[in-house]
Every structure is written in structure tokens, then in C-alpha cells.
Design an enzyme around this catalytic site. Structure first.
Site, mmCIF file in Angstrom:
data_model
loop_
_atom_site.group_PDB
_atom_site.id
_atom_site.type_symbol
_atom_site.label_atom_id
_atom_site.label_comp_id
_atom_site.label_asym_id
_atom_site.label_seq_id
_atom_site.Cartn_x
_atom_site.Cartn_y
_atom_site.Cartn_z
ATOM 1 N N LYS A 38 58.889 75.154 44.459
ATOM 2 C CA LYS A 38 57.981 74.826 45.562
ATOM 3 C C LYS A 38 58.458 75.635 46.768
ATOM 4 C CE LYS A 38 54.949 72.276 47.891
ATOM 5 N NZ LYS A 38 53.510 72.106 47.584
ATOM 6 N N ALA A 117 51.068 75.582 48.466
ATOM 7 C CA ALA A 117 50.752 74.453 49.351
ATOM 8 C C ALA A 117 49.280 74.624 49.696
ATOM 9 C CB ALA A 117 51.617 74.497 50.598
HETATM 10 MG MG LIG Z 1 51.827 69.162 45.858
#
Ligand SMILES: [Mg+2]
Ligand SMILES: Nc1ncnc2c1ncn2[C@@H]1O[C@H](COP(=O)(O)OP(=O)(O)O)[C@@H](O)[C@H]1O
Length: 236
Positions: A38, A117
Site C-alpha cells: 500500500k 488509493a
Molecule cells: Mg483500501
């Protein structure tokens, strides 16, 4: 060198984290050394050890990946677009740093799943560098997560066409959160229309799982569902 896949969505809250954690878990269960990444988390959770990424915590819950900072180089407190969340924290996101961190993961794993995102046009740096640019820089093809309901044709076709226009490859689309028993005519026909309009395969229709929740770190039933409902082998 590991393979990479960039999981984007038509919007925030469409199920990117669920699909990323679920796919990482299914890959690992089937003997593929998969990692989840991420690059930028906004709306980080306060803890004794600083801010934590809710999405990376879910990868841990779903795929058994031990939580580490390597999974999430940038974590900001405010739930805003990454460029503004960084600005509020008096930081600037460095794309080269993200590429470095991604490359470290590709050296140690067979497959790296990257979760964006929001959607493709979300900015990381004022005013030009977007999630699409990051996918480009990482050299990863895309998987698009979309909602089942009315409105998703427009959002999904726009996302795919923008990706193609940006020179990105789109491997497939996953429709997430489908409720079969109460599906409207729109929900039942959307997959066929989206596939017909984009020429990109729908690799799975993932049902709504009432027991599962990213916020409570509960992945109950997710891996079995992804294994059954998603053509995950085509992503490898
Ligand atoms: Mg997410
Ligand atoms: N298939 C599903 N069944 C039930 N809840 C889901 C499902 N997919 C996502 N959710 C819930 O929807 C919310 C948004 O999902 P999330 O994966 O965090 O989206 P994103 O990463 O795109 O922002 C979370 O609360 C998550 O638990």
C-alpha cells in the site's frame, strides 16, 4: 523478478483492500509467495507505535502477512487525497522512494499486489502525478475493482478507457459486493455490458460477505470466496 499487479478501483470504498488481501491470501495458500503493498495510506490509525495503515492490517488478517512498514511507506493521519494529506503533515511524497520500496518487495517475493488509493486520477504530488502515473512507474498492469449497482457502467468504462489512454494494461475487472438475492436488472446486466464496452474480462463477481470487515480486521470466508468466485489463476 516478481510479477506485479496494481489494484485500482472506480472510487474509494469499492473493495480494493478486500480484493488485495483476498488475492494475496489465495496466492499464498496455493504456494505463491505473494506480498501486498500500500504505497500511500491516508486516514491512518493512531497507535502507540505511530500511525498504522488499516489496509495493511487487513492484509495481515486476510493473508497472514506480518505487518511491517515495508508494506506501507507513507501513512498520513488525514483521510484526504495523498497530496493534501502529505501537505497537512508537512511532507511531500517521493515517487522514486515508492519505486525503491516496491522493488525491494519484488526481489523477496514471487508476486506483489499494489493497492492504490481511490481511483486512477487521485493525485500523489501537486498537480500532475497520479495513481495512474505510479502504476506506470512501477510497470504494473491493472486490476479494476467496481461496484455492482446502477452507475457502475459509467465509472468502470471511464476507468478502463483512461487506463488505456494512459498506456496501462488492464488485466481484468472484479465486481465486488454483489447481493444475488436482491440483485436488480441493472446489477444482473452490468457485467455483460461492461465487458462488451471495454473488451476487458470480468474475472469475478464477489458476493457481499456480511461477516467480513476491513475496519474490524475480520476476513471470515474471504479466501474461500475469492478462490471460488474469481479467476485468480488468470492474474498470475
Ligand atoms: Mg483500501
Ligand atoms: N464483498 C464484501 N462484502 C462485505 N463488505 C465488503 C465487501 N467488500 C468491501 N466491503 C466493506 O466495504 C468497505 C470498503 O471496502 P475496502 O476494501 O476498504 O474499499 P477500498 O479499499 O476500495 O477503499 C469496508 O468496510 C469493507 O469491509
Amino acid at each position: 523478478m516478481a510479477k506485479g499487479l496494481f489494484i485500482t478501483g472506480t472510487d474509494t470504498g469499492v473493495g480494493k483492500t478486500v480484493i488485495t488481501g483476498g488475492l494475496a491470501g489465495v496466492f499464498r495458500k496455493n504456494g505463491v509467495k505473494a506480498a501486498a503493498f500500500k504505497p500511500v495510506q491516508t486516514g491512518g490509525i493512531e497507535s502507540g507505535e505511530g500511525l498504522l495503515s488499516e489496509d495493511a492490517l487487513f492484509y495481515q488478517a486476510a493473508a497472514g502477512l506480518p505487518y511491517s512498514r515495508d508494506m506501507n511507506p507513507y501513512c498520513f493521519r488525514m483521510p484526504l487525497s495523498p497530496n493534501i494529506a502529505a501537505r497537512v503533515s508537512e511532507q511531500i511524497i517521493d515517487p522514486a522512494y515508492l519505486v525503491d520500496k516496491y522493488h525491494n518487495l519484488t526481489c523477496e517475493n514471487d508476486f506483489v499486489l499494489v493497492e492504490g488509493a481511490g481511483g486512477l486520477c487521485v493525485p500523489l504530488v501537486d498537480y500532475g502525478f497520479t495513481m495512474a502515473d505510479l502504476a506506470h512507474l512501477l510497470g504494473t498492469p491493472l486490476l479494476v475493482v467496481a461496484r455492482p449497482g446502477l452507475g457502475t457502467i459509467n465509472h468502470t468504462v471511464l476507468t478502463v478507457r483512461y487506463a488505456l489512454w494512459s498506456g496501462l494494461e488492464v488485466k481484468g475487472i472484479i465486481i465486488n459486493g454483489y447481493r444475488e438475492e436482491q440483485a436488480t436488472l441493472a446489477e444482473r446486466t452490468n457485467p455483460e455490458v461492461i465487458e462488451g464496452m471495454t473488451g476487458v474480462p470480468i474475472l469475478g463477481i464477489v458476493p457481499y460477505l456480511p461477516e467480513m470487515s476491513v475496519e474490524s480486521g475480520c476476513a471470515g470466508g474471504l479466501l474461500e470466496t475469492i478462490e471460488e468466485k474469481v479467476d485468480w489463476r488468470r492474474l498470475m
